[in-house]
Design a protein around this motif. Structure first.
Motif, PDB file in Angstrom:
ATOM      1  N   GLY A 153       7.704 -10.617  -1.204  1.00 28.87           N
ATOM      2  CA  GLY A 153       6.819 -11.534  -1.922  1.00 28.87           C
ATOM      3  C   GLY A 153       5.566 -10.894  -2.461  1.00 28.87           C
ATOM      4  N   THR A 154       5.431  -9.579  -2.325  1.00 29.09           N
ATOM      5  CA  THR A 154       4.272  -8.880  -2.864  1.00 29.09           C
ATOM      6  C   THR A 154       4.676  -8.106  -4.111  1.00 29.09           C
ATOM      7  OG1 THR A 154       4.522  -6.750  -1.733  1.00 29.09           O
ATOM      8  CG2 THR A 154       3.519  -8.555  -0.471  1.00 29.09           C
ATOM      9  N   THR A 155       3.687  -7.592  -4.828  1.00 32.33           N
ATOM     10  CA  THR A 155       3.981  -6.806  -6.024  1.00 32.33           C
ATOM     11  C   THR A 155       4.476  -5.404  -5.697  1.00 32.33           C
ATOM     12  OG1 THR A 155       1.677  -6.106  -6.219  1.00 32.33           O
ATOM     13  CG2 THR A 155       2.337  -8.096  -7.431  1.00 32.33           C
ATOM     14  N   LEU A 156       4.528  -5.049  -4.421  1.00 31.76           N
ATOM     15  CA  LEU A 156       5.212  -3.811  -4.045  1.00 31.76           C
ATOM     16  C   LEU A 156       6.712  -3.962  -4.256  1.00 31.76           C
ATOM     17  CD1 LEU A 156       3.297  -3.090  -0.732  1.00 31.76           C
ATOM     18  CD2 LEU A 156       3.270  -1.605  -2.742  1.00 31.76           C
ATOM     19  N   ALA A 157       7.206  -5.194  -4.139  1.00 31.48           N
ATOM     20  CA  ALA A 157       8.645  -5.450  -4.237  1.00 31.48           C
ATOM     21  C   ALA A 157       9.087  -5.730  -5.663  1.00 31.48           C
ATOM     22  CB  ALA A 157       9.019  -6.619  -3.326  1.00 31.48           C
ATOM     23  N   TRP A 196       4.999  -2.451  -8.143  1.00 34.64           N
ATOM     24  CA  TRP A 196       3.981  -1.421  -8.349  1.00 34.64           C
ATOM     25  C   TRP A 196       3.833  -0.613  -7.064  1.00 34.64           C
ATOM     26  CZ3 TRP A 196       0.381  -5.809 -10.336  1.00 34.64           C
ATOM     27  CH2 TRP A 196       0.676  -6.085 -11.691  1.00 34.64           C
ATOM     28  N   ALA A 197       3.984   0.688  -7.149  1.00 38.97           N
ATOM     29  CA  ALA A 197       3.887   1.546  -5.973  1.00 38.97           C
ATOM     30  C   ALA A 197       2.452   1.609  -5.461  1.00 38.97           C
ATOM     31  CB  ALA A 197       4.387   2.945  -6.315  1.00 38.97           C
ATOM     32  N   ARG A 198       2.316   1.925  -4.187  1.00 41.01           N
ATOM     33  CA  ARG A 198       0.985   2.108  -3.601  1.00 41.01           C
ATOM     34  C   ARG A 198       0.450   3.496  -3.943  1.00 41.01           C
ATOM     35  NH1 ARG A 198      -1.218  -1.113  -0.268  1.00 41.01           N
ATOM     36  NH2 ARG A 198       0.714  -1.901   0.682  1.00 41.01           N
ATOM     37  N   VAL A 199      -0.814   3.542  -4.340  1.00 45.26           N
ATOM     38  CA  VAL A 199      -1.468   4.794  -4.732  1.00 45.26           C
ATOM     39  C   VAL A 199      -2.556   5.120  -3.709  1.00 45.26           C
ATOM     40  CG1 VAL A 199      -2.852   5.938  -6.498  1.00 45.26           C
ATOM     41  CG2 VAL A 199      -1.002   4.383  -7.173  1.00 45.26           C
ATOM     42  N   VAL A 200      -2.573   6.337  -3.233  1.00 48.55           N
ATOM     43  CA  VAL A 200      -3.613   6.779  -2.298  1.00 48.55           C
ATOM     44  C   VAL A 200      -4.818   7.255  -3.099  1.00 48.55           C
ATOM     45  CG1 VAL A 200      -4.214   8.379  -0.446  1.00 48.55           C
ATOM     46  CG2 VAL A 200      -1.891   7.438  -0.583  1.00 48.55           C
ATOM     47  N   ARG A 201      -5.980   6.622  -2.854  1.00 47.91           N
ATOM     48  CA  ARG A 201      -7.219   6.997  -3.547  1.00 47.91           C
ATOM     49  C   ARG A 201      -8.026   7.937  -2.652  1.00 47.91           C
ATOM     50  NH1 ARG A 201      -9.104   3.354  -7.683  1.00 47.91           N
ATOM     51  NH2 ARG A 201     -10.913   4.744  -7.696  1.00 47.91           N
ATOM     52  N   PHE A 233      -6.370  -0.980   2.642  1.00 53.59           N
ATOM     53  CA  PHE A 233      -5.168  -1.180   1.837  1.00 53.59           C
ATOM     54  C   PHE A 233      -5.344  -2.420   0.971  1.00 53.59           C
ATOM     55  CE2 PHE A 233      -3.707   1.115   5.601  1.00 53.59           C
ATOM     56  CZ  PHE A 233      -2.936   2.123   5.039  1.00 53.59           C
ATOM     57  N   THR A 234      -5.021  -2.298  -0.307  1.00 51.34           N
ATOM     58  CA  THR A 234      -5.053  -3.449  -1.203  1.00 51.34           C
ATOM     59  C   THR A 234      -3.652  -3.661  -1.770  1.00 51.34           C
ATOM     60  OG1 THR A 234      -5.526  -2.310  -3.305  1.00 51.34           O
ATOM     61  CG2 THR A 234      -7.394  -2.754  -1.855  1.00 51.34           C
ATOM     62  N   THR A 235      -3.175  -4.899  -1.694  1.00 55.71           N
ATOM     63  CA  THR A 235      -1.835  -5.234  -2.170  1.00 55.71           C
ATOM     64  C   THR A 235      -1.905  -6.535  -2.949  1.00 55.71           C
ATOM     65  OG1 THR A 235      -0.914  -4.243  -0.158  1.00 55.71           O
ATOM     66  CG2 THR A 235       0.571  -5.576  -1.523  1.00 55.71           C
ATOM     67  N   LEU A 236      -1.468  -6.518  -4.185  1.00 49.53           N
ATOM     68  CA  LEU A 236      -1.526  -7.700  -5.034  1.00 49.53           C
ATOM     69  C   LEU A 236      -0.322  -8.601  -4.786  1.00 49.53           C
ATOM     70  CD1 LEU A 236      -2.662  -5.812  -8.214  1.00 49.53           C
ATOM     71  CD2 LEU A 236      -4.034  -7.492  -6.973  1.00 49.53           C
ATOM     72  N   ILE A 237      -0.563  -9.908  -4.896  1.00 50.12           N
ATOM     73  CA  ILE A 237       0.509 -10.888  -4.748  1.00 50.12           C
ATOM     74  C   ILE A 237       0.466 -11.856  -5.924  1.00 50.12           C
ATOM     75  CG2 ILE A 237       0.671 -10.753  -2.230  1.00 50.12           C
ATOM     76  CD1 ILE A 237      -1.055 -13.288  -2.078  1.00 50.12           C
ATOM     77  N   GLU A 238       1.629 -12.384  -6.290  1.00 51.88           N
ATOM     78  CA  GLU A 238       1.742 -13.447  -7.279  1.00 51.88           C
ATOM     79  C   GLU A 238       1.984 -14.760  -6.545  1.00 51.88           C
ATOM     80  OE1 GLU A 238       4.023 -11.414 -10.940  1.00 51.88           O
ATOM     81  OE2 GLU A 238       5.131 -11.350  -9.042  1.00 51.88           O
ATOM     82  N   SER A 239       2.045 -15.857  -7.276  1.00 55.84           N
ATOM     83  CA  SER A 239       2.384 -17.130  -6.659  1.00 55.84           C
ATOM     84  C   SER A 239       3.852 -17.130  -6.254  1.00 55.84           C
ATOM     85  CB  SER A 239       2.098 -18.283  -7.619  1.00 55.84           C
ATOM     86  OG  SER A 239       3.171 -18.461  -8.538  1.00 55.84           O
ATOM     87  N   ALA A 240       4.252 -18.150  -5.513  1.00 54.96           N
ATOM     88  CA  ALA A 240       5.633 -18.257  -5.055  1.00 54.96           C
ATOM     89  C   ALA A 240       6.568 -18.785  -6.132  1.00 54.96           C
ATOM     90  CB  ALA A 240       5.695 -19.172  -3.831  1.00 54.96           C
TER      91      ALA A 240
END
Length: 585
Positions: free
Chosen positions: A72-76, A96-101, A529-536
Motif C-alpha cells: 500500500g505504499t509507493t515503494l510497491a 519508487w525505490a528508496r534513496v539513501v541521502r 526514513f520517509t515513505t510516501l503513500i497514496e489513498s486506498a
C-alpha cells in the motif's frame, strides 16, 4: 532487522511480549519538560504548568523480528498516467525505490541489523476539504488562469476518507516494521476557513458521517451546474472547456458528489497543525470585514468574471496588496447584479482561531484521541495554536502556528512563539525533537503585524532555521504548503544539522501523504526514513462507478487532468522515499 525501543523506559527489545506504548497527550496541548506539561495562559507570557495527561496506547508491535511493511505504499506501486495528449487515465505503475541521502552523514555497513526504531508516524498535509458551493470562492479566476479552479474539488471529502483508509490499512512502518505512533496534519485541512469544512475535516479524521454539501443539501448550487463553459459541467450536455479536452460526461455525478460519506476515522491518535487556509478566508484575507463575513453565509455567488478583472485580482492576491480583502469586497459589490441566487447557510461562516481550537476539543471529534488533538483550553483562551507533545521516551513533537493573521498566504511567527519554541527545545535537550508547521522555511517571508498583537515583531523562515539550528536535538522540520515533495538538508556553523521534509498535498496530483520513521543505528548516526503513500482508492477508474470508493479514484484521476497544472509535484527521486542520515553521538 530493526528492533523497537520500548517507550516505557525499557531497553531495546526484539520479542512479541512487550506492550508498546507511546506517551501521547490525551488531554490538552502540552509542552513537555521533566515530566510536567506546560501551556500558555491567556495573560501570561511565560508558560504555566498543567497536570500530566494519561498515556494512550499506540499500535502493538508485530511479533519479532520486526519486518518492513511496504504494502500500500509507493515503494510497491504508484498511480501512473496512461496515454498521450488530452484526458489521461491512470493505472498501476512501478514503485519508487528508496534513496539513501548522505548529505549530512555517511551510512555505515551493518546498520540494518543494529538499528533500534524510536518512533514512526504519518504526516497528512494540505487536504483542502472544500465546500464548493461556498459564496467566498475564486473559481472565476479561471477566466484568466486555467489552474485557478480544480475540477476535482467536489470530491475532496471522498478522497480524504480514502486516505484515512490507507493509513488504517498499514500494519507497520515501511522501513522498520515498527508500530505507527500517531498521525499529524500540517495545515490547510480546510480550504476556505468555513465552519462547514472544519466540521467535515474533524469528522473525516475522527470518524462519522459527512454530507459534503451546504445550502440546499438536496440540490447542488455551484459552478458545475452553472452552464458556464469554463468549468467542467459533468451532468450537462454543455460542450465545456474540459470536455473538449476529453473530460467525461457523467450523469448523476453532482448528486453522487454531494451524497453522504462514511469515514471510519483514523485508528491511531492524531494531531492537528493549522495552515493559512484554516486561519483565513480564502487562505489570504485577515478577519474583520463585516461585509465579507456576511457574504460568506449569504445567498449570492459570483460564477464568472472577465479575464482582465480576474488577472487584476489574482495579481493583487499574489502581491499581498489587499491583505484584509477591502478591494475584493468592492469587486463583489460591483458585480452584485451578475451573481447567482443560492441558498443561504449560516454553517458557512468563517471561524476564529479560538473556534478552531474549541472544535478540536469537542468530544464528538475525539476519535482515537488525544482530546483536542494537541490543542487545549489554554490555547483557546490565549488565542494561540501551537503546542508540543511527547511521542516517546526520547522523542518530542512540536507543532507551530506559522500563519500570519494580518493577511496573505505566506507565513511567519511572533516573538512569543519563537521564544516558546526555543524554551521547549532547551528544556527537552535530552530528547530528539521533530518540529511541524504548515509553511516551509522559504515561504515564511510575510512579517505583517498580527492585528491582535500589533507591537509584536514577526520572524521569517530564516529566523526559524537559525533557532532550530541552535539546538542539537532537532532532527527534522516537517511541513507542507508548497504542494510539492522536497527534502532539504540544513547545517549550522557550529556543526548542528537537521532535515527539512516538505510533503506534497492531497488535493493536487499525485495526492500523497508520508510515513516518517526515526531509528537509532547504534553507530553514531540516526536514520529518518520517509515513505510516501497514496489513498486506498484504486488507481484505475470506472466512469460508471459513482460509489464512495469510485469517486475517490476519480478524484485522483481528475487531479491529474487539471488544466495547466504544475508538473513535478512528486519531486525528484531524492525527495520521495528516502533514508536520511544524521550524525548523533
Amino acid at each position: 532487522m530493526s528492533r523497537l525501543r520500548s517507550v516505557a523506559n525499557g531497553p531495546a527489545v526484539n520479542g512479541p511480549a512487550v506492550n508498546r506504548r507511546t506517551v501521547l497527550a490525551v488531554a490538552g496541548a502540552m509542552s513537555v519538560s521533566a515530566g510536567a506539561g506546560y501551556a500558555l495562559r491567556p495573560t501570561e507570557s511565560e508558560a504555566a504548568p498543567v497536570q500530566e495527561a494519561p498515556v494512550a496506547s499506540s499500535r502493538r508491535a508485530p511479533g519479532a523480528p520486526l519486518a518492513p511493511y511496504t504494502r500500500g505504499t509507493t515503494l510497491a506501486t504508484v498511480a501512473t498516467p496512461r496515454g498521450g495528449p488530452g484526458y489521461r487515465r491512470l493505472g498501476d505503475g512501478p514503485g519508487w525505490a528508496r534513496v539513501v541521502r548522505r548529505d549530512l552523514a555517511t551510512p555505515r555497513n551493518g546498520r540494518e541489523d543494529r538499528r533500534t526504531a524510536l518512533a514512526a508516524f504519518v504526516q497528512l498535509t494540505d487536504l483542502h476539504l472544500t465546500d464548493v458551493q461556498h459564496p467566498m470562492r475564486l473559481e472565476y479566476l479561471r477566466s484568466h488562469d486555467p489552474r485557478a479552479w480544480r475540477p476535482q474539488e467536489a470530491l475532496t471529502v471522498q478522497g480524504a476518507v480514502a486516505l484515512v483508509e490507507r493509513v488504517n490499512a498499514l500494519r507497520g512502518a515501511p522501513a522498520t516494521g515498527a508500530p505507527l505512533h500517531f498521525a499529524i496534519t500540517t495545515g490547510d485541512n480546510t480550504d476556505n476557513n468555513a465552519k462547514t469544512e472544519l466540521e467535515w475535516y474533524l469528522t473525516v479524521m475522527s470518524g462519522g458521517r459527512v454530507t459534503p454539501s451546504s445550502g440546499d443539501v438536496r440540490h447542488y448550487e455551484g459552478v458545475q451546474d452553472s452552464g458556464v463553459a469554463q468549468y467542467w459541467q459533468p451532468d450537462s450536455p454543455v460542450r465545456d472547456a474540459d470536455k473538449r479536452r476529453g473530460f467525461p460526461h457523467l450523469d448523476g455525478y453532482l448528486a453522487a458528489a454531494t451524497r453522504e460519506v462514511l469515514s471510519p476515522g483514523l485508528n491511531l491518535p492524531w494531531y492537528s497543525t493549522v495552515g493559512n487556509h484554516d486561519a483565513m478566508p480564502l487562505g489570504c484575507f485577515g478577519h474583520g470585514d463585516p461585509y465579507l463575513a456576511e457574504f460568506a453565509v449569504g445567498g449570492r455567488k459570483l460564477m464568472s468574471l472577465p479575464a482582465a478583472e480576474a488577472k487584476r485580482l489574482q495579481d493583487a492576491l499574489k502581491a499581498a496588496a489587499d491583505p484584509l480583502g477591502h478591494a475584493f469586497r468592492d469587486l463583489l459589490k460591483t458585480h452584485a447584479r451578475a451573481m447567482r441566487a443560492i441558498t443561504p447557510d449560516d454553517r458557512r461562516a468563517p471561524f476564529t482561531p479560538a473556534e478552531y481550537v474549541r472544535a478540536h476539543l469537542d468530544p464528538a471529534h475525539t476519535g482515537m484521541g488525544p482530546v483536542g488533538h494537541g490543542y487545549s483550553t489554554a490555547n483557546a483562551e490565549a488565542g494561540t495554536q501551537y503546542y508540543s507533545f511527547r511521542v516517546a521516551d526520547d522523542v518530542i513533537g512540536v507543532s507551530l502556528d506559522t500563519t500570519d493573521p494580518g493577511g496573505h498566504y505566506q507565513g511567519s511567527i511572533g516573538t512569543a512563539q519563537l521564544r516558546w519554541l526555543e524554551r521547549t527545545l532547551r528544556e527537552n535537550a535530552d530528547s530528539h525533537a521533530v518540529v511541524f508547521s504548515h509553511h516551509t522555511s522559504t515561504t515564511m517571508d510575510n512579517t505583517r503585524p498580527d492585528p491582535a498583537r500589533p507591537t509584536e515583531h514577526r520572524h521569517d523562515g530564516a529566523a526559524v532555521l537559525a533557532a532550530l539550528g541552535r539546538h542539537r536535538n532537532v532532527l527534522a522540520w516537517v511541513n507542507g504548503h508548497v504542494h510539492r515533495n522536497a527534502i532539504t538538508p540544513h547545517t549550522t556553523p557550529d556543526g548542528n544539522a537537521f532535515w527539512e521534509i516538505s510533503t506534497a498535498s492531497h488535493v493536487d496530483f499525485p495526492q500523497l501523504a508520508r510515513v516518517i520513521e526515526i531509528a537509532d543505528n547504534r553507530d553514531g548516526t540516526l536514520s529518518l526514513f520517509t515513505t510516501l503513500i497514496e489513498s486506498a482508492a484504486p488507481h484505475r477508474t470506472d466512469f460508471t462507478d459513482l460509489s464512495q470508493t469510485g469517486l475517490a479514484a476519480l478524484y485522483r484521476e481528475l487531479s491529474l487532468n487539471r488544466a495547466g497544472d504544475r508538473t513535478g509535484l512528486a519531486g525528484d527521486r531524492t525527495d520521495r522515499n528516502t533514508e536520511l542520515l544524521l550524525k548523533r553521538g
